[in-house]
Design an enzyme around this catalytic site. Sequence first.
Site, PDB file in Angstrom:
ATOM      1  N   SER A  64       0.809  -1.225   0.000  1.00 14.56           N
ATOM      2  CA  SER A  64       0.000   0.000   0.000  1.00 14.56           C
ATOM      3  C   SER A  64       0.840   1.271   0.000  1.00 14.56           C
ATOM      4  O   SER A  64       0.329   2.349  -0.305  1.00 14.56           O
ATOM      5  CB  SER A  64      -0.947   0.019   1.213  1.00 14.56           C
ATOM      6  OG  SER A  64      -0.210   0.115   2.417  1.00 14.56           O
ATOM      7  N   LYS A 109       1.018   4.445   7.355  1.00 14.73           N
ATOM      8  CA  LYS A 109       0.306   5.338   6.444  1.00 14.73           C
ATOM      9  C   LYS A 109       0.746   6.780   6.688  1.00 14.73           C
ATOM     10  O   LYS A 109       1.334   7.111   7.728  1.00 14.73           O
ATOM     11  CB  LYS A 109      -1.211   5.244   6.653  1.00 14.73           C
ATOM     12  CG  LYS A 109      -1.823   3.907   6.268  1.00 14.73           C
ATOM     13  CD  LYS A 109      -1.801   3.675   4.767  1.00 14.73           C
ATOM     14  CE  LYS A 109      -2.507   2.382   4.376  1.00 14.73           C
ATOM     15  NZ  LYS A 109      -1.745   1.182   4.813  1.00 14.73           N
TER      16      LYS A 109
END
Length: 204
Positions: free
Chosen positions: A123, A160
């Site tokens: 990701s 993230k």
Amino acid sequence: MFDERLKELRKEHKMTQNGLASRLGITQQAVGRWESGLSAPDPETLVQLAGVFDVTVDDLLGRAPTPRIRVAPYTPPAESLVPVVGTVRAGYGALAFEEDYGTEPAGVRDPENYFYLVVKGDSMEPRIQDGDLALVRKQPTLDNGDLGVVVFGEGEGTLKQFAQRGSAVLLQPFNQAYDTMVITGEDLDHLHIAGKVVETKAKW
């Protein structure tokens, strides 16, 4: 002051106003006006005067020399061993670091406040690859734009980019194939920040 310093230097060198004027090719009256504070020489003549008395222009103008400050060269911290974990979870009001992969060296001064996390998934590609090591400084808050390790709900910690928009928290992947996670309302009570990513490196 220039007028006082000029008079002082002239007397130290046992020079009369006429003698100084002759050295500079000017009139004695000009030197007298300088020493009386009624006028001042132009920059070129100031340089000549400094040469006559073998001083700097700053000295001639009565300015104190600027002290030289010694700056010690930067010494990077010695490398310390930091634990490598595979999973970060939240439970019982604290974060748990699971899957022990040993230790890796890191150039930090307080190794007890850091851990390495093995990155899982794609990701965060292309900047961070699956299997890379992320060096994380333990801290409970993040600023907008920080890369952080965040645990949401009962899941594992995820790496993230953090952003806060009003009362919402956004967890943004680099890989555009993944959606940004938006956390709002009561769900924020289940958001745990494990720390800030300060470095990543390919390892695993």
